[in-house]
Write a protein that holds these residues in place. Structure first.
Motif, PDB file in Angstrom:
ATOM      1  N   SER A 185       6.100  12.824   5.104  1.00 43.04           N
ATOM      2  CA  SER A 185       6.472  12.036   3.917  1.00 43.04           C
ATOM      3  C   SER A 185       6.144  10.746   4.214  1.00 43.04           C
ATOM      4  N   LYS A 186       6.121  10.140   2.929  1.00 40.03           N
ATOM      5  CA  LYS A 186       6.018   8.605   3.201  1.00 40.03           C
ATOM      6  C   LYS A 186       7.198   7.936   3.911  1.00 40.03           C
ATOM      7  N   GLU A 187       8.482   8.562   3.598  1.00 42.09           N
ATOM      8  CA  GLU A 187       9.384   7.894   4.137  1.00 42.09           C
ATOM      9  C   GLU A 187       9.457   8.329   5.507  1.00 42.09           C
ATOM     10  N   GLU A 188       9.249   9.128   5.916  1.00 39.42           N
ATOM     11  CA  GLU A 188       8.994   9.615   7.448  1.00 39.42           C
ATOM     12  C   GLU A 188       7.966   8.548   8.199  1.00 39.42           C
ATOM     13  N   LEU A 189       6.956   8.644   7.436  1.00 45.68           N
ATOM     14  CA  LEU A 189       5.768   7.540   8.442  1.00 45.68           C
ATOM     15  C   LEU A 189       6.402   6.215   8.308  1.00 45.68           C
ATOM     16  N   SER A 190       7.116   5.671   7.117  1.00 47.66           N
ATOM     17  CA  SER A 190       7.555   4.412   7.172  1.00 47.66           C
ATOM     18  C   SER A 190       8.582   4.334   8.310  1.00 47.66           C
ATOM     19  N   HIS A 191       9.333   5.336   8.462  1.00 54.36           N
ATOM     20  CA  HIS A 191      10.555   5.350   9.510  1.00 54.36           C
ATOM     21  C   HIS A 191       9.834   5.155  10.785  1.00 54.36           C
ATOM     22  N   LEU A 192       8.862   5.680  11.140  1.00 54.08           N
ATOM     23  CA  LEU A 192       8.051   5.746  12.463  1.00 54.08           C
ATOM     24  C   LEU A 192       7.648   4.404  12.598  1.00 54.08           C
ATOM     25  N   LEU A 193       6.810   3.700  11.722  1.00 54.47           N
ATOM     26  CA  LEU A 193       6.150   2.340  11.632  1.00 54.47           C
ATOM     27  C   LEU A 193       7.311   1.284  11.850  1.00 54.47           C
ATOM     28  N   ASN A 194       8.257   1.469  11.188  1.00 59.06           N
ATOM     29  CA  ASN A 194       9.385   0.474  11.312  1.00 59.06           C
ATOM     30  C   ASN A 194      10.367   0.361  12.556  1.00 59.06           C
ATOM     31  N   HIS A 204     -12.208   0.943   3.996  1.00 62.13           N
ATOM     32  CA  HIS A 204     -11.709   0.878   2.424  1.00 62.13           C
ATOM     33  C   HIS A 204     -10.927  -0.541   2.351  1.00 62.13           C
ATOM     34  N   GLU A 205     -10.345  -0.902   3.537  1.00 63.21           N
ATOM     35  CA  GLU A 205      -9.477  -2.254   3.784  1.00 63.21           C
ATOM     36  C   GLU A 205      -8.114  -2.227   3.465  1.00 63.21           C
ATOM     37  N   THR A 206      -7.930  -1.523   2.188  1.00 61.96           N
ATOM     38  CA  THR A 206      -6.400  -1.100   1.894  1.00 61.96           C
ATOM     39  C   THR A 206      -6.344  -0.530   0.512  1.00 61.96           C
ATOM     40  N   SER A 207      -5.602   0.608   0.425  1.00 58.18           N
ATOM     41  CA  SER A 207      -5.502   1.522  -0.599  1.00 58.18           C
ATOM     42  C   SER A 207      -4.564   0.916  -1.690  1.00 58.18           C
ATOM     43  N   ASN A 208      -3.833  -0.078  -1.622  1.00 61.79           N
ATOM     44  CA  ASN A 208      -3.130  -0.730  -2.340  1.00 61.79           C
ATOM     45  C   ASN A 208      -3.907  -1.570  -3.431  1.00 61.79           C
ATOM     46  N   PRO A 209      -3.954  -1.262  -4.596  1.00 64.42           N
ATOM     47  CA  PRO A 209      -4.951  -2.292  -5.533  1.00 64.42           C
ATOM     48  C   PRO A 209      -4.174  -3.684  -5.600  1.00 64.42           C
ATOM     49  N   ASP A 210      -2.980  -3.611  -5.452  1.00 62.80           N
ATOM     50  CA  ASP A 210      -2.571  -5.227  -5.502  1.00 62.80           C
ATOM     51  C   ASP A 210      -2.787  -5.962  -4.119  1.00 62.80           C
ATOM     52  N   HIS A 211      -2.470  -5.117  -3.186  1.00 63.54           N
ATOM     53  CA  HIS A 211      -2.875  -5.830  -1.788  1.00 63.54           C
ATOM     54  C   HIS A 211      -4.474  -6.131  -1.837  1.00 63.54           C
ATOM     55  N   TYR A 212      -5.233  -5.132  -2.189  1.00 67.20           N
ATOM     56  CA  TYR A 212      -6.595  -5.452  -2.193  1.00 67.20           C
ATOM     57  C   TYR A 212      -7.204  -6.530  -2.966  1.00 67.20           C
ATOM     58  N   ASN A 213      -6.392  -7.066  -3.959  1.00 65.52           N
ATOM     59  CA  ASN A 213      -6.713  -8.005  -4.982  1.00 65.52           C
ATOM     60  C   ASN A 213      -6.222  -9.485  -4.125  1.00 65.52           C
ATOM     61  N   SER A 262      -3.165  -7.311   8.246  1.00 64.37           N
ATOM     62  CA  SER A 262      -3.806  -8.261   7.249  1.00 64.37           C
ATOM     63  C   SER A 262      -2.582  -9.149   6.471  1.00 64.37           C
ATOM     64  N   PRO A 263      -3.142 -10.051   5.965  1.00 67.53           N
ATOM     65  CA  PRO A 263      -1.909 -10.860   5.202  1.00 67.53           C
ATOM     66  C   PRO A 263      -1.588 -10.089   3.969  1.00 67.53           C
ATOM     67  N   TYR A 264      -0.038 -10.099   3.915  1.00 74.22           N
ATOM     68  CA  TYR A 264       0.476  -9.472   2.717  1.00 74.22           C
ATOM     69  C   TYR A 264       0.504  -7.805   2.852  1.00 74.22           C
ATOM     70  N   GLN A 265       0.328  -7.563   4.069  1.00 71.13           N
ATOM     71  CA  GLN A 265       0.389  -5.958   4.229  1.00 71.13           C
ATOM     72  C   GLN A 265       1.533  -5.924   4.809  1.00 71.13           C
ATOM     73  N   ARG A 266       2.236  -4.453   3.866  1.00 73.16           N
ATOM     74  CA  ARG A 266       3.584  -4.121   4.108  1.00 73.16           C
ATOM     75  C   ARG A 266       3.441  -2.858   4.804  1.00 73.16           C
ATOM     76  N   THR A 267       4.621  -2.251   5.191  1.00 71.16           N
ATOM     77  CA  THR A 267       4.616  -1.075   6.150  1.00 71.16           C
ATOM     78  C   THR A 267       4.275   0.031   4.939  1.00 71.16           C
ATOM     79  N   VAL A 280      -0.866   2.689  15.431  1.00 72.45           N
ATOM     80  CA  VAL A 280      -1.632   3.141  14.236  1.00 72.45           C
ATOM     81  C   VAL A 280      -2.712   3.947  14.697  1.00 72.45           C
ATOM     82  N   ILE A 281      -3.510   3.555  15.696  1.00 69.39           N
ATOM     83  CA  ILE A 281      -4.456   4.505  16.320  1.00 69.39           C
ATOM     84  C   ILE A 281      -4.105   5.838  16.687  1.00 69.39           C
TER      85      ILE A 281
END
Ligand code: SAM
Ligand code: FES
Length: 346
Positions: free
Chosen positions: A15-24, A161-170, A204-209, A254-255
């Motif tokens: 899940s998103k929560e589990e992946l976030s947990h790993l990354l954090n 794709h650089e980032t999937s999040n439209p706000d981050h993309y902008n 990349s700048p502004y990238q969050r987990t 991440v790799i």
């Protein structure tokens, strides 16, 4: 935490929560646990081999203005160049004699080249080196243009794709560039029949987990043949000059995750990884990557394809890069092979 990695290894989707947990919360012990599993998966499909792609950076003119990129249109200090078809073929010739069987034509979005010119370059490479694969990495084009290139013989296309999040993309791009357009291009490329590569910069700048989690899930869903991830590195003549670079540890982690989530993907240990750490490319392979992309561009222009500061290998001849990378891979128990290195379907 270790069981989450075990689940990924068994191809279960976290899940998103589990992946976030790993990354954090990952630490060095968990990273090593992940990397051992990622290596085993890579070895299952590709053995102890590493594929080599010859990168030919044939133009640094670009109409775009991505805030992170050293060759963006607004960088008036960039020294611009273009390679002629003859110069590109000469790079391929050198590469072929060194054992390269894939050529990657990369450049900015340069309006100087018509579709006919790009097709003519592809046709000439394919005519001269029929057993070699041609990969394009020239940005966003229409479906029709992509189709023409494919029909001229291009086999693969890299478009992060650089980032999937439209706000981050902008936050990374001016308003004329959108993630929906980028994703549409990726779909077009896949529908046409290319082996498609996508990916993103780590740190990349502004990238969050949460953004990295979305990227991992987008890639899993899109199921590309190739996945390029490398650290963001600032370039001193861009709006992000003062931003922090992505870290080695997070990029490697991440790799490793990408390898478990995409077992048969072709994943490069990028030049950017080799730039933030002298052993970055070796560590990338040991974290689950299986491709290296040394530079075949003429030494006279290499310094001018400066996407970020301190890029490595800008002064070395192709033959020196080959010897250097061969021995780097041998030292860690891997062998670079003379092979197109196509994607293996499972
Ligand atoms: N124009 C093509 C495109 O947009 O796909 C290909 C060239 S573009 C320079 C290739 C990749 O370089 C981008 O997808 C981006 O992820 C990466 N890149 C650009 N600037 C970078 C930086 N400062 N640090 C790390 N990677 C960077
Ligand atoms: Fe076009 Fe970087 S802004 S290649």
């Amino acid at each position: 935490m270790f069981e989450l990695i075990d689940q990924l290894e068994k191809n279960q989707i976290l899940s998103k929560e589990e992946l976030s947990h790993l990354l954090n919360h990952y630490d060095s012990e968990m990273s090593q646990y992940l990397f051992a599993k990622a290596r085993a998966v890579s070895q299952k499909y590709y053995g102890n081999t590493v594929f080599r792609r010859g990168l030919i950076e044939f133009t640094n003119y670009c109409k775009n203005d991505c805030y992170y990129c050293g060759i963006r249109a607004s960088n008036r200090q960039a020294v611009r160049y273009r390679l002629s078809k003859e110069e590109i073929l000469s790079c391929c010739d050198t590469g072929y004699n060194l054992g390269f069987r894939t050529f990657v034509l990369q450049g900015g979005e340069d309006l100087h080249y018509s579709d006919e010119e790009i097709c003519s370059i592809i046709l000439s490479i394919k005519e001269k080196f029929p057993e070699c694969a041609v990969t394009l990495s020239i940005g966003e084009k229409s479906y029709e243009s992509y189709k023409k290139y494919f029909e001229s013989g291009a086999d693969r296309y890299l478009l992060r794709h650089e980032t999937s999040n439209p706000d981050h993309y902008n936050k990374l791009h001016p308003t004329n560039l959108t993630i929906s357009k980028r994703k549409k291009c990726l779909e077009d490329l896949k529908n046409i029949g290319y082996q498609v590569g996508t990916g993103f910069m780590v740190g990349s700048p502004y990238q969050r987990t949460e953004d990295i989690v979305e990227d991992l899930l987008f890639i899993k869903e899109f199921s590309p043949a190739m996945i390029g991830v490398g650290p963001f590195i600032p370039h001193h003549q861009t709006p992000f000059a003062k931003e922090m670079a992505g870290t080695l540890e997070l990029t490697l982690f991440v790799i490793g995750l990408l390898r478990l989530m995409n077992p048969n993907a072709l994943i490069p240990a990028t030049t950017a990884l080799g730039t933030i750490d002298p052993n970055g490319r070796e560590l990338g392979i040991l974290s689950g990557a299986n491709v290296v992309m040394p530079n075949l561009s003429p030494v006279t222009v290499r310094k001018n394809y400066e996407l970020y500061d301190n890029k490595i290998c800008t002064g070395d001849e192709a033959a020196e890069c080959k010897v250097c990378l061969d021995s780097r891979m041998n030292r860690i128990g891997y062998e670079i092979v003379v092979d197109r290195g196509d994607f293996v379907e499972i």
